[in-house]
Design a protein around this motif. Sequence first.
Motif, PDB file in Angstrom:
ATOM      1  N   ALA A 158      -1.654   0.550  -1.894  1.00 26.32           N
ATOM      2  CA  ALA A 158      -1.123  -0.744  -1.945  1.00 26.32           C
ATOM      3  C   ALA A 158       0.432  -0.654  -1.728  1.00 26.32           C
ATOM      4  CB  ALA A 158      -1.274  -1.367  -3.145  1.00 26.32           C
ATOM      5  N   LEU A 159       0.817  -1.667  -0.910  1.00 23.37           N
ATOM      6  CA  LEU A 159       2.434  -1.856  -0.762  1.00 23.37           C
ATOM      7  C   LEU A 159       2.549  -3.158  -1.436  1.00 23.37           C
ATOM      8  CD1 LEU A 159       2.295  -1.213   3.169  1.00 23.37           C
ATOM      9  CD2 LEU A 159       3.077   0.289   1.391  1.00 23.37           C
ATOM     10  N   VAL A 160       3.516  -2.841  -2.496  1.00 18.96           N
ATOM     11  CA  VAL A 160       4.019  -3.934  -3.376  1.00 18.96           C
ATOM     12  C   VAL A 160       5.562  -4.215  -3.065  1.00 18.96           C
ATOM     13  CG1 VAL A 160       4.308  -4.654  -5.757  1.00 18.96           C
ATOM     14  CG2 VAL A 160       2.188  -3.050  -5.178  1.00 18.96           C
ATOM     15  N   ARG A 200       4.879  -8.101  -5.602  1.00 24.57           N
ATOM     16  CA  ARG A 200       3.638  -8.807  -4.831  1.00 24.57           C
ATOM     17  C   ARG A 200       3.068  -7.684  -3.754  1.00 24.57           C
ATOM     18  NH1 ARG A 200       7.641 -10.542  -1.970  1.00 24.57           N
ATOM     19  NH2 ARG A 200       7.228 -10.992   0.354  1.00 24.57           N
ATOM     20  N   GLU A 201       1.803  -7.807  -3.739  1.00 21.76           N
ATOM     21  CA  GLU A 201       1.127  -6.779  -2.884  1.00 21.76           C
ATOM     22  C   GLU A 201       1.114  -7.567  -1.277  1.00 21.76           C
ATOM     23  OE1 GLU A 201      -3.150  -4.512  -1.810  1.00 21.76           O
ATOM     24  OE2 GLU A 201      -2.397  -5.305  -3.959  1.00 21.76           O
ATOM     25  N   VAL A 202       1.526  -6.825  -0.375  1.00 21.62           N
ATOM     26  CA  VAL A 202       1.650  -7.227   1.075  1.00 21.62           C
ATOM     27  C   VAL A 202       0.920  -6.307   2.133  1.00 21.62           C
ATOM     28  CG1 VAL A 202       3.773  -8.189   0.619  1.00 21.62           C
ATOM     29  CG2 VAL A 202       3.751  -5.826   1.723  1.00 21.62           C
ATOM     30  N   HIS A 239       3.492  -6.482   7.213  1.00 26.80           N
ATOM     31  CA  HIS A 239       4.647  -7.297   6.605  1.00 26.80           C
ATOM     32  C   HIS A 239       5.940  -6.746   7.416  1.00 26.80           C
ATOM     33  CE1 HIS A 239       7.446  -9.056   3.597  1.00 26.80           C
ATOM     34  NE2 HIS A 239       7.792  -7.777   3.410  1.00 26.80           N
ATOM     35  N   VAL A 276      10.484  -1.826  -2.267  1.00 27.27           N
ATOM     36  CA  VAL A 276       8.913  -1.463  -1.812  1.00 27.27           C
ATOM     37  C   VAL A 276       8.406  -0.452  -2.673  1.00 27.27           C
ATOM     38  CG1 VAL A 276       7.384  -0.975  -0.121  1.00 27.27           C
ATOM     39  CG2 VAL A 276       9.389  -2.151   0.496  1.00 27.27           C
ATOM     40  N   ARG A 332       2.262   2.878  -3.231  1.00 32.28           N
ATOM     41  CA  ARG A 332       1.167   3.251  -4.133  1.00 32.28           C
ATOM     42  C   ARG A 332       0.063   4.276  -3.364  1.00 32.28           C
ATOM     43  NH1 ARG A 332       0.493  -2.059  -8.068  1.00 32.28           N
ATOM     44  NH2 ARG A 332       2.771  -2.016  -8.788  1.00 32.28           N
ATOM     45  N   THR A 365      -6.386   4.120  -4.737  1.00 24.89           N
ATOM     46  CA  THR A 365      -7.071   4.074  -6.069  1.00 24.89           C
ATOM     47  C   THR A 365      -8.354   4.981  -6.031  1.00 24.89           C
ATOM     48  OG1 THR A 365      -6.142   1.944  -6.538  1.00 24.89           O
ATOM     49  CG2 THR A 365      -8.112   2.452  -8.039  1.00 24.89           C
TER      50      THR A 365
END
Length: 243
Positions: A53-55, A59-61, A65, A73, A76, A79
Motif C-alpha cells: 500500500a501507498l499511504v 489515506r491510501e492512494v 497518484h 508517503v 508499506r 500483506t
Amino acid sequence: MNGPEIRVDVAPGLHLFVPPARRAGATALTTDGAATLGHVIESLGVPLTEVGALVVDGREVPPSHIPAAGEHVAVRAVTRPQRVPGAPLRFLLDVHLGTLARRLRLLGVDTAYESTDIGDPALAARSAAEKRVMLSRDRGLLRRRELWAGAFVYSTRPEEQLRDVLDRFAPELHPWTRCTACNGLLRRATKDEVADQLEHGTRRTYDVFARCTACGRAYWKGAHHDQLEAIVERALSGSAERG
C-alpha cells in the motif's frame, strides 16, 4: 528533479531496496511535479511488486497518484498471505531459480521454469500470457509493466526461498503430484510401463512407480526419497501453522 518536496517513509521490510540514507524514518525527496508516485517509489529502487500500500497523509492512494508538495508517503510491504486475484495461483521462475522451481513442483505447485536466459521481455510476456506470478531476484524484470504479477525472491538459499514463497502466497500443496523436471502431472504406473527407464537393481527393489503424463519420466522412492520427504514434511507443517 526540482519540483514539490515530499517525505517518504519506507517500511523496514523494504529497506534492502533503498540507499542506507533513506532507511531511518521519513526522508525528504524532491519530485519533478509530473511523475506518478509509483514511478517515484521505483526510482528509489523499490519494485512495486513488493509494495502492499501507498499511504499519503493517512489515506491510501494508487501508484498513479501525483505527489503534491508537503505530502508524507508511507510505503508499506505486501500483506501476507498475498492474494493474486483473477487467475489460479501459478508461478514462473527465471533461469537462476531452478532448485526453487523443482521444490515447488515437488509440493504440487504449478511452476513453470525457464532453464535458459530468454530475456526479460520474453519472461514478462509469458507471465502475462499464462497469468503466472513471476518470481525473480532481478529488480529490472519485476519493473516491467507487462507482467501479470511478480514477487522478489529475497534469499539466495533454496530452503529460505521456498519458505518465503510459501509464507507469502500460501499456495495449496499437493505433494508428489507433479514432475519436478517438466511440471507435468504424475499418475500411477506399473513396473512394465516404466521398465525401459529402470536399472536392474531398481526393477528388483521397487514396485511402486509414477510416470509424468507430459514427458514420460518415471518416479519411485529411490535413494534421495528421505531428503525429499523432509522438504515435504517441513512445507506441510508450515502450511498447517499458517492455518
